[in-house]
Design a protein around this motif. Structure first.
Motif, short mmCIF file in Angstrom:
data_model
loop_
_atom_site.label_atom_id
_atom_site.label_comp_id
_atom_site.label_asym_id
_atom_site.label_seq_id
_atom_site.Cartn_x
_atom_site.Cartn_y
_atom_site.Cartn_z
N THR A 2 -6.70 2.90 -1.95
CA THR A 2 -6.17 4.17 -2.43
C THR A 2 -5.10 3.99 -3.50
OG1 THR A 2 -4.52 4.18 -0.66
CG2 THR A 2 -6.61 5.27 -0.21
N SER A 3 -4.70 2.76 -3.76
CA SER A 3 -3.61 2.52 -4.69
C SER A 3 -4.13 2.24 -6.09
CB SER A 3 -2.76 1.33 -4.22
OG SER A 3 -2.23 1.60 -2.95
N GLN A 4 -3.40 2.72 -7.08
CA GLN A 4 -3.77 2.46 -8.46
C GLN A 4 -3.31 1.08 -8.89
OE1 GLN A 4 -2.26 5.33 -11.21
NE2 GLN A 4 -3.16 4.37 -13.01
N TYR A 5 -2.15 0.65 -8.40
CA TYR A 5 -1.58 -0.60 -8.82
C TYR A 5 -1.69 -1.64 -7.71
CZ TYR A 5 0.35 2.32 -12.50
OH TYR A 5 0.48 3.19 -13.53
N ASP A 6 -1.94 -2.90 -8.12
CA ASP A 6 -2.15 -3.97 -7.15
C ASP A 6 -0.95 -4.17 -6.25
OD1 ASP A 6 -4.57 -4.36 -8.46
OD2 ASP A 6 -3.70 -5.81 -9.85
N SER A 7 0.26 -4.05 -6.81
CA SER A 7 1.46 -4.29 -6.03
C SER A 7 1.68 -3.23 -4.96
CB SER A 7 2.68 -4.34 -6.96
OG SER A 7 2.81 -3.11 -7.68
N GLU A 8 1.05 -2.06 -5.10
CA GLU A 8 1.24 -0.99 -4.12
C GLU A 8 0.30 -1.12 -2.92
OE1 GLU A 8 0.62 2.58 -6.25
OE2 GLU A 8 2.50 2.49 -7.36
N ARG A 9 -0.72 -1.93 -3.03
CA ARG A 9 -1.74 -1.98 -1.99
C ARG A 9 -1.19 -2.58 -0.69
NH1 ARG A 9 -6.28 -5.21 -3.60
NH2 ARG A 9 -7.59 -3.97 -2.24
N ILE A 10 -0.14 -3.38 -0.81
CA ILE A 10 0.51 -3.92 0.38
C ILE A 10 1.07 -2.81 1.25
CG2 ILE A 10 2.54 -5.21 1.14
CD1 ILE A 10 0.31 -7.03 0.44
N ASP A 11 1.58 -1.76 0.61
CA ASP A 11 2.28 -0.69 1.32
C ASP A 11 1.37 0.45 1.74
OD1 ASP A 11 4.72 -2.05 0.96
OD2 ASP A 11 4.86 -1.25 -1.08
N GLN A 12 0.10 0.43 1.36
CA GLN A 12 -0.84 1.48 1.75
C GLN A 12 -1.44 1.10 3.10
OE1 GLN A 12 -1.24 4.36 -0.11
NE2 GLN A 12 0.47 3.47 -1.24
N VAL A 13 -0.75 1.48 4.17
CA VAL A 13 -1.09 1.03 5.51
C VAL A 13 -1.72 2.16 6.30
CG1 VAL A 13 -0.22 -0.01 7.64
CG2 VAL A 13 0.82 -0.59 5.43
N SER A 14 -2.81 1.86 6.99
CA SER A 14 -3.45 2.80 7.90
C SER A 14 -3.40 2.24 9.31
CB SER A 14 -4.91 3.05 7.48
OG SER A 14 -4.99 3.59 6.18
N SER A 15 -3.61 3.08 10.28
CA SER A 15 -3.60 2.65 11.67
C SER A 15 -4.68 1.58 11.89
CB SER A 15 -3.86 3.84 12.60
OG SER A 15 -3.85 3.43 13.95
N GLY A 16 -4.30 0.51 12.53
CA GLY A 16 -5.22 -0.59 12.78
C GLY A 16 -5.10 -1.73 11.79
N ASN A 17 -4.41 -1.52 10.68
CA ASN A 17 -4.21 -2.60 9.71
C ASN A 17 -3.32 -3.69 10.29
OD1 ASN A 17 -5.61 -0.87 8.04
ND2 ASN A 17 -4.27 -1.19 6.30
N TRP A 18 -3.56 -4.91 9.86
CA TRP A 18 -2.72 -6.05 10.22
C TRP A 18 -1.85 -6.40 9.02
CZ3 TRP A 18 -4.79 -10.44 13.78
CH2 TRP A 18 -5.31 -9.88 14.95
N LEU A 19 -0.54 -6.50 9.25
CA LEU A 19 0.39 -6.93 8.21
C LEU A 19 0.83 -8.35 8.52
CD1 LEU A 19 2.62 -3.76 7.68
CD2 LEU A 19 0.44 -4.35 6.63
N VAL A 20 0.51 -9.26 7.63
CA VAL A 20 0.82 -10.67 7.80
C VAL A 20 1.91 -11.06 6.81
CG1 VAL A 20 -0.12 -13.01 7.82
CG2 VAL A 20 -1.58 -11.08 8.47
N ASN A 21 2.92 -11.74 7.29
CA ASN A 21 4.00 -12.21 6.42
C ASN A 21 4.40 -13.62 6.79
OD1 ASN A 21 7.25 -12.58 6.42
ND2 ASN A 21 6.53 -11.68 4.50
N LYS A 22 4.58 -14.44 5.77
CA LYS A 22 5.15 -15.77 5.98
C LYS A 22 6.17 -16.02 4.89
CE LYS A 22 4.23 -20.73 6.19
NZ LYS A 22 3.20 -21.79 6.08
#
Length: 814
Positions: free
Chosen positions: A344-364
């Motif tokens: 749903t995001s126009q910019y690549d950097s925004e796709r990290i923050d476009q979160v829906s229920s069930g998504n997994w957020l991985v950070n290291k």
């Protein structure tokens, strides 16, 4: 009703007026008419403005002034009047500005980006050497995996209090439950790396290892942009500062800044072909050393990687007191969807923050320090020191993990996941499995239902007792077996196993297959789809009473050695007979020992209670085995029957070709001496709609029997190279598949058959057999569909082959 109508008309007039007052257009270079990406566009005298996109396009709603301004680094600013009564696109032209860098004059024929990129290449070898020469440092790593939860969804009802198992995150309306947490502190001194502190936990005890080795190992990687390629999900992404980067990326000079008398250049880069597996992002370069001081990279949505909604990596570098460059911090953020990707995001950097229920957020995140102040501080306290000042996981989050692990639904998910990986389903102190053996079918038994059990590690962690009881609906008889295993050491370095069974087995059973394939199905069906869609029940079944012992040695990473002495008494069945020169034998015995050596070259694996599950990597796995034995006929003396020896070798692995990859398994062998025909190599098919990975899909149950042979099983996953470029189709995120399976064999004079070869084997043609397949994978994210056809005309009209067919396989692939 009248009031609602009036309100609707008013809203329509307002929205129409706003639409009429919007202004949009392009920023272009004055002479070449090429668009200028990421230019600044604003209304003169106001703070109302936007940044143009990668195509130089901008749009400003309801402009509050009459003059439109635009600027970009390397160009002279310009302004134009706004015509609010026109719907036409507005074009703003900018002229290039001449600059001087290191005594080089920059003009329209020599872009500043090209000059600085050349300087980066000239200094790259030295800057890379400086980073790699630092071999005394400390690091603290923090890895987290969270899943997004909609508090109004059904899943939230599985918990008494959703706040007890989830946390809030900044700028997010959803709550997030921890799935996996890990902390690690390391000390590096020369060639030695010491883990001085480690703590990890996860809500899925049986599949935590899979999260580490399958997900984290593939996506949470070392971001070394000084290399030409960075491998993520086993795809090679070209670094934006590689020597060939200008062939793949558009490089834009954005700005320059001066800090402490040092000048820094800021760049943006984007793929020339947005559908290739390339990064987009920004980086900063220091003038003089031309070292990268910081760089960020996103994976564009057009790269179309399954399960990955957003990826952002960032690396910051710092200068040490001696002037050398080294890492300061690395961080990786991934937004993964295991169900349905929504871009749903126009910019690549925004796709990290476009979160829906069930998504997994991985950070290291990894922070580095060369400070000697840490030498006298315990590793578990490093994260609290100024050198590693960053956010870290608190004890309250670990407590949420403990609460989640006790939830009934989480336990069920963990059990199913563990079963998929190890083929065993844990039910307390008992494991059910291997699950492949629960249902099978053949001509003698009809539908075969088997209950396979063993004690679990919850009863004894270094010993188990197991067995199976099977019943055939057609034969109306029970078959059974028992097995035990013992691990005398705390690790799986040494394992002792023993088994006995009275059972029906396939005539074509490959005793070497278990060294190549994890948890092979002993009853012959290639997978569950094959078991449920068999088009013809296999009649070539023999009855065995067998006893076997196994002595296994496992080195830490690479080497597996096994010695397995065995004794088997085999009895004929209606379609499997043992005759020699017209004399029929009801049964025979053979005894011997099977040796195998497996070398995995450090391949990653998980250990599941006496079983190692290896993960596919570009590193090859080599197997070499020897089976030595002798046959004894019960109806007479052993006579002239001597020893037999079966030598077998195989290589399997994955070859990465950019975004495409080839998975291969090649084996070959040689059987010599006095041997029964049922230990010859018998390339067969499953005769079902299930795609077989290590069998052939168009052959029937009995086709060839050779003592000198070679087999090759290859499949190419195109990674969306073609399908990603087709409108609408690319939204499905399908992967093109091409497979090739070949067999060549012969029956030489070095094989002396103890029994005559049955007539249902067809060894007369000496032409290699081959079949090729074309298909798609990741249909509904879990399914592979493939059309398979024979190559050549030698076997195409034979009674023991099919010309073509459509086959299915459950498969998860990025």
């Amino acid at each position: 009703m009248f009031q609602k109508g009036i309100a609707g008309i008013i809203l329509f007039i307002i929205s129409a007026q706003v639409y009429a007052q919007s202004i949009s257009g392009y920023v272009k270079e004055k002479n070449s008419q090429e668009t200028i990406p990421f230019a600044n566009v604003w209304i003169k005298g106001t703070i109302q403005g936007v940044t143009a996109d990668a195509d130089g396009y901008f749009s400003i709603a309801n402009p509050s002034g009459n003059t439109l301004c635009a600027s970009s680094v390397g160009y002279i600013s310009n302004e134009v009047s706004i015509n609010k009564n026109s719907d036409a696109k507005t074009t703003i032209h900018l002229a290039k500005e001449v600059q001087v860098i290191d005594d080089v004059t920059i003009n329209a024929k020599m872009p500043i980006a090209k000059v600085i990129f050349k300087r980066i290449q000239e200094h790259k070898k030295e800057n890379r050497r400086q980073i790699r020469s630092v071999n005394n440092y400390k690091s603290v790593q923090n890895t987290t995996v969270y899943t997004a939860i909609d508090t109004s969804s059904i899943i939230s009802r599985a918990f008494d209090n959703i706040n007890d198992v989830s946390i809030e995150m900044e700028n997010q309306t959803l709550r997030f439950s921890p799935v996996y947490l890990a902390e690690e502190a390391q000390r590096v001194e020369g060639e030695n790396t010491e883990v001085v502190y480690s703590k990890k936990d996860g809500i899925f005890p049986r599949i935590n290892q899979a999260i580490e080795n399958y997900i984290l190992r593939s996506v949470v990687v070392d971001l070394d942009f000084y290399k030409d390629q960075i491998f993520i999900l086993e795809r090679g992404f070209i670094s934006p500062i590689s020597s060939s980067a200008m062939l793949h990326y558009n490089l834009y000079f954005n700005d320059s800044t001066r800090v402490n008398d040092k000048k820094y250049y800021h760049f943006t880069y984007a793929p020339k072909n947005r559908y290739n597996s390339l990064f987009s992002g920004q980086f900063v370069v220091e003038e003089g050393s031309y070292a990268i001081t910081e760089i960020s990279a996103q994976i564009p949505k057009e790269a179309n990687i399954n399960f990955v909604n957003g990826f952002k990596g960032k690396v910051a570098y710092k200068q040490l007191p001696n002037g050398d460059w080294f890492y300061d911090k690395q961080s990786i953020d991934i937004n993964m969807s295991l169900t349905l990707n929504k871009d749903t995001s126009q910019y690549d950097s925004e796709r990290i923050d476009q979160v829906s229920s069930g998504n997994w957020l991985v950070n290291k995140s990894t922070i580095y320090s060369t400070s000697s102040n840490l030498d006298n501080i315990e590793g578990n306290q490093w994260k609290f020191q100024d050198e590693f000042s960053s956010s870290f996981v608190g004890d309250s989050t670990y407590r949420k993990v403990e609460t989640l692990k006790e939830n009934t639904y989480v336990k069920a998910a963990d059990g199913v996941g563990g079963m998929a990986l190890s083929s065993y389903l844990n039910v307390g102190k008992v494991d059910i499995g291997p699950v492949f053996d629960i249902y099978s079918t053949n001509k003698i038994e009809g539908n075969r239902i088997t209950v396979p059990l063993r004690t679990s590690e919850k009863l004894w962690d270094n010993f188990y007792v197991g067995g199976f009881l099977g019943y055939g609906t057609k034969s109306e008889e029970f078959k059974y077996g028992t097995n035990i295993a013992f691990r005398p050491l705390p690790t799986d370095k040494v394992i002792l196993r023993m088994s006995y069974s009275d059972d029906y087995n396939l005539l074509s059973q490959d005793k070497f297959l278990r060294f190549v394939k994890n948890n092979p199905n002993n009853k012959g069906n290639s997978n569950f789809i094959g078991a449920l869609t068999s088009t013809e029940r296999n009649p070539y079944i023999k009855e065995d009473k067998s006893f076997e012992m196994r002595f296994e040695y496992n080195a830490e990473n690479d080497l597996h050695i096994e010695a397995a002495p065995y004794y088997t008494k085999t009895t004929q069945t209606p379609d499997v007979s043992f005759t020699k020169d017209g004399v029929s034998y009801n049964d025979y015995s053979n005894y011997g020992v099977l040796f195998n050596m497996r070398y995995a070259f450090g391949q990653k694996f998980d250990t599941y209670f006496f079983t190692r599950v290896y993960y596919s990597t570009p590193v090859p796995i080599v197997n070499f085995g020897v089976d030595i034995g002798q046959v004894k006929l019960h109806d007479g003396d052993i006579g002239d029957s001597g020893l037999y020896a079966h030598i077998r070798g195989s290589v399997q692995g994955r070859l990465i070709l950019g975004q495409a990859f080839i998975v291969y398994m090649v084996n070959g062998g040689y059987l010599m001496g006095d041997a029964p025909y049922d230990i010859l190599d018998q390339p067969v098919g499953s005769m079902s709609f299930g795609y077989s990975k290590y069998q052939y899909n168009l052959l029937h149950h009995a086709s060839f029997a050779h003592n000198l042979y070679g087999n090759a099983h290859l499949h190419l996953n195109g990674g969306g190279m073609v399908l990603n470029k087709i409108p609408l189709i690319r939204e499905l995120k399908l992967r093109e598949i091409v497979s090739l399976k070949t067999h060549y064999g012969d029956l030489t004079n070095s094989y002396n058959g103890v029994f005559d070869l049955p007539t249902y084997y067809h060894n007369d043609p000496t032409v290699p057999y081959a079949e090729i397949g074309f298909g798609l994978t990741n249909i509904f994210k879990v399914l592979r569909v493939e059309y398979v056809r024979q190559l050549g005309g030698t076997y195409i009209d034979k009674s023991y082959t099919n010309k073509h067919g459509i086959f299915f396989r459950a498969e998860m692939s990025f």
